[in-house]
Design a protein around this motif. Structure first.
Motif, PDB file in Angstrom:
ATOM      1  N   VAL A 204       0.837  -1.207   0.000  1.00 62.48           N
ATOM      2  CA  VAL A 204       0.000   0.000   0.000  1.00 62.48           C
ATOM      3  C   VAL A 204       0.867   1.251   0.000  1.00 62.48           C
TER       4      VAL A 204
ATOM      5  N   ARG B  70      -6.800   9.356  -0.939  1.00 66.34           N
ATOM      6  CA  ARG B  70      -8.174   8.876  -0.755  1.00 66.34           C
ATOM      7  C   ARG B  70      -8.310   8.023   0.493  1.00 66.34           C
ATOM      8  N   ILE B  71      -7.424   7.033   0.667  1.00 66.51           N
ATOM      9  CA  ILE B  71      -7.591   6.133   1.812  1.00 66.51           C
ATOM     10  C   ILE B  71      -7.250   6.830   3.131  1.00 66.51           C
TER      11      ILE B  71
ATOM     12  N   GLU C  35      -7.358  -0.555   4.838  1.00 65.08           N
ATOM     13  CA  GLU C  35      -7.189  -0.870   3.416  1.00 65.08           C
ATOM     14  C   GLU C  35      -6.618  -2.269   3.231  1.00 65.08           C
TER      15      GLU C  35
ATOM     16  N   SER D 265      -4.022  14.601   4.690  1.00 63.98           N
ATOM     17  CA  SER D 265      -3.851  13.471   3.771  1.00 63.98           C
ATOM     18  C   SER D 265      -2.986  13.807   2.560  1.00 63.98           C
TER      19      SER D 265
ATOM     20  N   LYS E 259     -10.452   8.945   3.683  1.00 64.58           N
ATOM     21  CA  LYS E 259     -11.682   8.167   3.852  1.00 64.58           C
ATOM     22  C   LYS E 259     -11.631   7.277   5.088  1.00 64.58           C
TER      23      LYS E 259
ATOM     24  N   GLU F  11      -0.210   8.320  -5.671  1.00 64.37           N
ATOM     25  CA  GLU F  11      -0.394   9.370  -4.667  1.00 64.37           C
ATOM     26  C   GLU F  11      -1.865   9.701  -4.419  1.00 64.37           C
ATOM     27  N   ASP F  12      -2.654   9.799  -5.483  1.00 61.72           N
ATOM     28  CA  ASP F  12      -4.078  10.124  -5.314  1.00 61.72           C
ATOM     29  C   ASP F  12      -4.827   9.051  -4.530  1.00 61.72           C
ATOM     30  N   GLU F  13      -4.419   7.794  -4.709  1.00 63.38           N
ATOM     31  CA  GLU F  13      -5.063   6.696  -3.982  1.00 63.38           C
ATOM     32  C   GLU F  13      -4.695   6.754  -2.497  1.00 63.38           C
ATOM     33  N   LEU F  14      -3.458   7.109  -2.208  1.00 61.87           N
ATOM     34  CA  LEU F  14      -3.055   7.281  -0.809  1.00 61.87           C
ATOM     35  C   LEU F  14      -3.858   8.404  -0.152  1.00 61.87           C
TER      36      LEU F  14
ATOM     37  N   ASP G 150      -9.354  -4.757   4.224  1.00 68.25           N
ATOM     38  CA  ASP G 150     -10.695  -4.481   3.702  1.00 68.25           C
ATOM     39  C   ASP G 150     -11.725  -4.499   4.838  1.00 68.25           C
TER      40      ASP G 150
ATOM     41  N   TYR H 101       0.871   2.197  -4.125  1.00 66.91           N
ATOM     42  CA  TYR H 101      -0.340   2.958  -4.431  1.00 66.91           C
ATOM     43  C   TYR H 101       0.032   4.339  -4.964  1.00 66.91           C
TER      44      TYR H 101
END
Length: 315
Positions: free
Chosen positions: A143, A154-155, A217, A165, A158, A149-152, A220, A147
């Protein structure tokens, strides 16, 4: 092994009192852990009662098996290594159609946090892992290091509700360009540098929310809750109960919303005189969320954020 597996069960008396309605029934501890709740369930069972313990963590399975094998109810205890999202499959394999109660004690266990090499804790330096099921392929290392940068972002936002973030993700992306981020200590150092000094001085440890997000993440944790709760309710016989213990707002919101939806009847518009949707409530909610007493929190500070929700299956 059992002696080394330390975990204090939260809301123990409130949980067992709310869960067990028939000592002759079949009960599922869907998050077996060190068998703290399970031993209390077993204490309440008659010679006709049965307990099924489920956990995906091999260390938890081994510790629970040792502890429950010494219990008088041991011949009526089944221990299964699985994710609780496979609850229906587990029951099918055991030949069980209906149960009297299902318990979910969500989140990370004290043992997982305190075992440095598992990589769950931001307080101890260890390889980045965070897998509750060590057979799983995805770990915190993947992870953090693969992952985008944008996905990091997000998680972290979120699942960790982390206000910094974007900045933390930028610092991680810059750091891993030079070399992979291998350990929890390295990640903590990057997060601490990313969070502004003023923000670091309040709101607890600066890495707390990011570690929570990465852990969720990897495992899950939120994605499997809704379907798992519904499987549990489907398995209940009328009068049977589902009990859910949560430890942070994201888990609790999911538990609250799913149980509320299952407790809702007709969803037709109010201006329609006769119901055409045919929806019947499946459960009734038994009061509001139960929280630990000040005495329990003093004895076990990790219980502070816990909430217990209970619902009963309707005919």
């Amino acid at each position: 092994m059992a002696e080394n597996f330390h975990h204090i069960s939260v809301l123990p008396e409130e949980t067992i009192r709310g869960l067990i309605t028939d000592p002759d029934g079949v009960y599922i501890d869907a998050t077996l852990g060190g068998a703290g709740h399970s031993r209390r369930i077993a204490d309440r069972l008659s010679e006709n009662g049965r307990l099924i313990g489920i956990d995906q963590d091999d260390a938890a399975i081994e510790a629970a098996r040792e502890r429950l094998l010494r219990h008088p109810a041991a011949p009526r205890v089944d221990i299964v290594r699985a994710n609780f999202s496979e609850l229906s499959h587990v029951l099918s394999e055991l030949g069980v159609e209906r149960v009297q109660g299902v318990l979910f004690d969500l989140g990370v266990s004290s043992h997982q946090l305190d075992t440095a090499e598992r990589g769950f804790s931001y307080m101890q330096d260890a390889p980045l892992d965070m897998r509750m099921d060590r057979r799983a392929k995805l770990s915190a290392y993947e992870v953090v290091n693969t992952y985008v940068e944008d996905e990091l972002i997000r998680i972290f936002y979120k699942y960790g509700e982390e206000r910094w973030s974007k900045r933390i993700a930028e610092f991680i992306a810059a750091a891993r360009e030079k070399a992979p981020i291998e350990t929890t200590g390295e990640l903590v150092d990057i997060i601490s540098r990313a969070v502004p000094k003023g923000a670091r001085q309040k709101g607890g440890h600066p890495a707390k929310r990011v570690f929570q997000a990465v852990r969720i993440e990897v495992n899950d944790e939120l994605g499997i809750l809704d379907a798992s709760f519904r499987q549990a309710v489907d398995a209940l016989m009328p009068g049977g109960r589902i009990a859910v213990i949560t430890f942070h707002s994201l888990e609790d919101r999911q538990a609250k919303e799913t149980l509320k939806e299952l407790a809702q009847g007709c969803t037709c518009p109010k201006d329609i005189p006769v119901c055409i949707c045919g929806k019947k409530p499946e459960v009734k909610l038994l009061g509001k969320a139960i929280k630990p007493t000040p005495e329990e929190i003093e004895a076990n500070p990790r219980a502070k954020s816990a909430k217990l929700r209970i619902a009963e299956k309707l005919p």
